[in-house]
Design a protein around this motif. Sequence first.
Motif, PDB file in Angstrom:
ATOM      1  N   ARG A 240      61.573  60.997  -5.147  1.00 14.28           N
ATOM      2  CA  ARG A 240      62.932  61.536  -5.044  1.00 14.28           C
ATOM      3  C   ARG A 240      63.746  61.390  -6.329  1.00 14.28           C
ATOM      4  O   ARG A 240      64.949  61.676  -6.328  1.00 14.28           O
ATOM      5  CB  ARG A 240      63.661  60.879  -3.864  1.00 14.28           C
ATOM      6  N   GLN A 241      63.147  60.938  -7.385  1.00 13.43           N
ATOM      7  CA  GLN A 241      63.765  60.922  -8.711  1.00 13.43           C
ATOM      8  C   GLN A 241      65.112  60.192  -8.751  1.00 13.43           C
ATOM      9  O   GLN A 241      66.036  60.594  -9.462  1.00 13.43           O
ATOM     10  CB  GLN A 241      63.927  62.351  -9.218  1.00 13.43           C
ATOM     11  N   GLY A 242      65.205  59.087  -8.003  1.00 11.29           N
ATOM     12  CA  GLY A 242      66.392  58.240  -8.088  1.00 11.29           C
ATOM     13  C   GLY A 242      67.511  58.593  -7.125  1.00 11.29           C
ATOM     14  O   GLY A 242      68.543  57.923  -7.118  1.00 11.29           O
ATOM     15  N   PHE A 243      67.329  59.609  -6.292  1.00 16.35           N
ATOM     16  CA  PHE A 243      68.370  59.973  -5.326  1.00 16.35           C
ATOM     17  C   PHE A 243      68.146  59.199  -4.033  1.00 16.35           C
ATOM     18  O   PHE A 243      67.098  59.299  -3.403  1.00 16.35           O
ATOM     19  CB  PHE A 243      68.347  61.480  -5.060  1.00 16.35           C
ATOM     20  N   ASP A 244      69.151  58.435  -3.626  1.00 16.12           N
ATOM     21  CA  ASP A 244      69.029  57.584  -2.450  1.00 16.12           C
ATOM     22  C   ASP A 244      69.335  58.340  -1.162  1.00 16.12           C
ATOM     23  O   ASP A 244      68.577  58.269  -0.196  1.00 16.12           O
ATOM     24  CB  ASP A 244      69.960  56.374  -2.580  1.00 16.12           C
ATOM     25  N   TYR A 245      70.469  59.024  -1.116  1.00 18.42           N
ATOM     26  CA  TYR A 245      70.803  59.864   0.035  1.00 18.42           C
ATOM     27  C   TYR A 245      70.087  61.181  -0.192  1.00 18.42           C
ATOM     28  O   TYR A 245      70.280  61.855  -1.216  1.00 18.42           O
ATOM     29  CB  TYR A 245      72.316  60.060   0.104  1.00 18.42           C
ATOM     30  N   PHE A 246      69.265  61.596   0.788  1.00 18.42           N
ATOM     31  CA  PHE A 246      68.313  62.664   0.507  1.00 18.42           C
ATOM     32  C   PHE A 246      68.110  63.518   1.754  1.00 18.42           C
ATOM     33  O   PHE A 246      67.333  63.178   2.647  1.00 18.42           O
ATOM     34  CB  PHE A 246      66.983  62.032   0.072  1.00 18.42           C
ATOM     35  N   LYS A 247      68.838  64.631   1.853  1.00 17.78           N
ATOM     36  CA  LYS A 247      68.661  65.582   2.947  1.00 17.78           C
ATOM     37  C   LYS A 247      68.130  66.876   2.343  1.00 17.78           C
ATOM     38  O   LYS A 247      68.907  67.719   1.862  1.00 17.78           O
ATOM     39  CB  LYS A 247      69.963  65.800   3.710  1.00 17.78           C
ATOM     40  N   VAL A 248      66.817  67.034   2.402  1.00 23.60           N
ATOM     41  CA  VAL A 248      66.136  67.977   1.517  1.00 23.60           C
ATOM     42  C   VAL A 248      64.970  68.635   2.224  1.00 23.60           C
ATOM     43  O   VAL A 248      64.332  68.055   3.099  1.00 23.60           O
ATOM     44  CB  VAL A 248      65.650  67.209   0.257  1.00 23.60           C
ATOM     45  N   LEU A 249      64.664  69.854   1.817  1.00 21.75           N
ATOM     46  CA  LEU A 249      63.363  70.482   2.044  1.00 21.75           C
ATOM     47  C   LEU A 249      62.883  70.985   0.696  1.00 21.75           C
ATOM     48  O   LEU A 249      63.677  71.390  -0.143  1.00 21.75           O
ATOM     49  CB  LEU A 249      63.446  71.645   3.032  1.00 21.75           C
ATOM     50  N   GLU A 250      61.575  70.970   0.501  1.00 22.75           N
ATOM     51  CA  GLU A 250      61.022  71.455  -0.764  1.00 22.75           C
ATOM     52  C   GLU A 250      61.486  72.882  -1.039  1.00 22.75           C
ATOM     53  O   GLU A 250      62.044  73.157  -2.094  1.00 22.75           O
ATOM     54  CB  GLU A 250      59.490  71.374  -0.710  1.00 22.75           C
ATOM     55  N   CYS A 251      61.293  73.788  -0.095  1.00 20.05           N
ATOM     56  CA  CYS A 251      61.723  75.172  -0.324  1.00 20.05           C
ATOM     57  C   CYS A 251      61.650  75.990   0.957  1.00 20.05           C
ATOM     58  O   CYS A 251      60.644  75.956   1.657  1.00 20.05           O
ATOM     59  CB  CYS A 251      60.845  75.832  -1.402  1.00 20.05           C
ATOM     60  N   THR A 252      62.722  76.711   1.255  1.00 23.49           N
ATOM     61  CA  THR A 252      62.706  77.740   2.289  1.00 23.49           C
ATOM     62  C   THR A 252      63.750  78.781   1.930  1.00 23.49           C
ATOM     63  O   THR A 252      64.752  78.477   1.275  1.00 23.49           O
ATOM     64  CB  THR A 252      63.009  77.186   3.683  1.00 23.49           C
ATOM     65  N   HIS A 253      63.503  80.019   2.367  1.00 21.02           N
ATOM     66  CA  HIS A 253      64.517  81.064   2.229  1.00 21.02           C
ATOM     67  C   HIS A 253      64.845  81.671   3.588  1.00 21.02           C
ATOM     68  O   HIS A 253      65.354  82.781   3.670  1.00 21.02           O
ATOM     69  CB  HIS A 253      64.051  82.130   1.238  1.00 21.02           C
ATOM     70  N   ASP A 254      64.572  80.890   4.645  1.00 21.50           N
ATOM     71  CA  ASP A 254      64.964  81.263   5.996  1.00 21.50           C
ATOM     72  C   ASP A 254      66.278  80.547   6.277  1.00 21.50           C
ATOM     73  O   ASP A 254      66.318  79.469   6.869  1.00 21.50           O
ATOM     74  CB  ASP A 254      63.883  80.853   6.993  1.00 21.50           C
ATOM     75  N   TYR A 255      67.366  81.166   5.833  1.00 24.73           N
ATOM     76  CA  TYR A 255      68.637  80.458   5.791  1.00 24.73           C
ATOM     77  C   TYR A 255      69.272  80.223   7.157  1.00 24.73           C
ATOM     78  O   TYR A 255      70.203  79.421   7.265  1.00 24.73           O
ATOM     79  CB  TYR A 255      69.623  81.229   4.896  1.00 24.73           C
ATOM     80  N   ASN A 256      68.768  80.883   8.177  1.00 25.22           N
ATOM     81  CA  ASN A 256      69.336  80.720   9.516  1.00 25.22           C
ATOM     82  C   ASN A 256      68.409  79.945  10.459  1.00 25.22           C
ATOM     83  O   ASN A 256      68.716  79.785  11.640  1.00 25.22           O
ATOM     84  CB  ASN A 256      69.671  82.084  10.101  1.00 25.22           C
ATOM     85  N   ASN A 257      67.309  79.468   9.927  1.00 23.74           N
ATOM     86  CA  ASN A 257      66.405  78.583  10.670  1.00 23.74           C
ATOM     87  C   ASN A 257      65.771  77.638   9.648  1.00 23.74           C
ATOM     88  O   ASN A 257      64.573  77.628   9.432  1.00 23.74           O
ATOM     89  CB  ASN A 257      65.332  79.386  11.399  1.00 23.74           C
ATOM     90  N   SER A 258      66.636  76.856   9.023  1.00 27.38           N
ATOM     91  CA  SER A 258      66.301  76.137   7.792  1.00 27.38           C
ATOM     92  C   SER A 258      65.962  74.668   8.064  1.00 27.38           C
ATOM     93  O   SER A 258      66.842  73.880   8.407  1.00 27.38           O
ATOM     94  CB  SER A 258      67.493  76.238   6.838  1.00 27.38           C
ATOM     95  N   PRO A 259      64.697  74.269   7.882  1.00 32.01           N
ATOM     96  CA  PRO A 259      64.311  72.879   8.140  1.00 32.01           C
ATOM     97  C   PRO A 259      64.740  71.943   7.008  1.00 32.01           C
ATOM     98  O   PRO A 259      64.994  72.372   5.879  1.00 32.01           O
ATOM     99  CB  PRO A 259      62.781  72.939   8.224  1.00 32.01           C
ATOM    100  N   TYR A 260      64.783  70.670   7.325  1.00 30.17           N
ATOM    101  CA  TYR A 260      65.014  69.639   6.306  1.00 30.17           C
ATOM    102  C   TYR A 260      64.585  68.291   6.871  1.00 30.17           C
ATOM    103  O   TYR A 260      64.342  68.145   8.070  1.00 30.17           O
ATOM    104  CB  TYR A 260      66.486  69.591   5.893  1.00 30.17           C
ATOM    105  N   TYR A 261      64.500  67.313   5.979  1.00 28.78           N
ATOM    106  CA  TYR A 261      64.227  65.930   6.373  1.00 28.78           C
ATOM    107  C   TYR A 261      65.454  65.087   6.051  1.00 28.78           C
ATOM    108  O   TYR A 261      66.045  65.201   4.971  1.00 28.78           O
ATOM    109  CB  TYR A 261      62.997  65.390   5.645  1.00 28.78           C
ATOM    110  N   ASP A 262      65.812  64.261   7.003  1.00 32.81           N
ATOM    111  CA  ASP A 262      67.006  63.433   6.905  1.00 32.81           C
ATOM    112  C   ASP A 262      66.622  62.060   6.358  1.00 32.81           C
ATOM    113  O   ASP A 262      66.193  61.172   7.093  1.00 32.81           O
ATOM    114  CB  ASP A 262      67.648  63.315   8.289  1.00 32.81           C
ATOM    115  N   ASN A 263      66.729  61.917   5.032  1.00 31.91           N
ATOM    116  CA  ASN A 263      66.425  60.661   4.367  1.00 31.91           C
ATOM    117  C   ASN A 263      65.007  60.187   4.697  1.00 31.91           C
ATOM    118  O   ASN A 263      64.061  60.904   4.399  1.00 31.91           O
ATOM    119  CB  ASN A 263      67.500  59.631   4.696  1.00 31.91           C
ATOM    120  N   ASN A 264      64.839  59.044   5.370  1.00 29.78           N
ATOM    121  CA  ASN A 264      63.502  58.496   5.610  1.00 29.78           C
ATOM    122  C   ASN A 264      62.933  58.849   6.980  1.00 29.78           C
ATOM    123  O   ASN A 264      61.889  58.331   7.368  1.00 29.78           O
ATOM    124  CB  ASN A 264      63.520  56.973   5.431  1.00 29.78           C
TER     125      ASN A 264
END
Length: 484
Positions: A153-177
């Motif tokens: 995560r390159q030093g970012f502690d708070y991390f709500k991220v997905l590698e990549c999606t362009h489905d903006y209305n059904n968009s997955p992510y991971y909530d930190n750990n």
Amino acid sequence: MEMDLITRRQFIKKTGLATGALLFSGSLMSGKKYKKEKRPNVIFVFADQWRAQDTGFGGNKDVYTPNLDLLAKESLTFNNAVSCMPVSTPYRASLLTGQYAQTHGLFVNDVQLNPEAKSIGKEYKAAGYNTAYIGKWHINGNGRSNYIAPEYRQGFDYFKVLECTHDYNNSPYYDNNDTTKKIWEGYDVFAQTKDAQQYIANHANDDKPFLLFLSWGPPHNPYESAPQKYKDLYENKDITLRPNVPKKDKETAIKDIKGYYAHISALDECVGWLQETIKEKGIEENTIFVFTSDHGDMLYSQGQVRKQKPYDESIMVPLLLKYPARFGKKGKTVDTLINVVDIMPTLLSMSGLPIPKSVEGCNLYPILAGKQKDNIEGALIECITPFGEWERRSGGREYRGVRTKRYTYVKDLNGPWLLFDNITDPYQMQNLVDEPSAQKIKSELDGLLTKLLIQKNDEFLPGEEYIKKWGYTVNKWGTVEYTP
């Protein structure tokens, strides 16, 4: 064109600012007064595939961007912001490391940035900042929907991220750990922005300052997926196409641009929300707020689409920087060339933090503060190897080039390819590369480009050589295949 060319690396050596030394006196940078102040918060907001030309403050009368237009009145507005290698993964790796793609190795999409890299998140964290990243990541490789472990995560502690999606209305992510995949509610830009607002509210009164990156997916295609409210703004609107859009593409271009503008207007509203939160929490004065994009979008200019190309629609991006404590709140236009590799060292310097020796970009803070003459003559642009939406079967090619305040000069493996005078020919419709009257300026620009390539030890080899060097597995068209 002035022949006393001072290149980016020479500028760093000349000023001695690569170390991040705080050279200015008084309240501007160093000195006891500054040291007693809390270091600034940094909020860095960037969109995906938003070209420089498409804002109200940038002169586009068709697109609605009232919040950005207001922000521009309080910010430094960069007229010459360049995306060195205008495509997602290379830009993001250069943004985080201050290095060119040939150095950090991410010159194609869907490969992984070295977890040991010296990156902006790590530098701010080491200086005692809270660090956060929300939205699109796209520098981890390993599939576009997989969980990203903390060590990547390159030093970012708070991390709500997905590698990549362009489905903006059904968009997955991971909530930190939490390794359980979640879905952003509704249009992901709105949900991500609200999460960023909450983060700002939660940390506004901390003893520690914060660094927050907010990375949006739009206005990247699909263009038709913005909320209906924003699509309605353009449904019956006449769209003025750029003169370099061929007549045969007019109908498709207008349709795509209406959807693209709808995304832009939605994102613009989010900029307004962020500014409201910053002001409500009383941190506006000592917060560095940056708005930009990773690259542009051809949108049928030159009869082409998407990015990677060396034309202005692809390489030029909007960039606003608001920092009232140092620049006040009276807007100012900045002509200084700024490339993506310059962002990390410039922000670190503004924050009073050292710049790692690994950084290849230039610290522009002395220029912005009026303490150093603007001697930046050219920004490097490049495609180390074509891939993805610009594979060789679609006309993709390797190139190296330089964008100055006036000219664009580009070489491919066969030699000089493009030369545009962007003052007399702002839509780049007349290639001067073989014009007898342009040979003097071509020679000067070729000399500047050669110096830039020598500085970064770039032999300008065929793309396959760099793929072999980094050990990437690509398909027959040069693209790293990925799992969604």
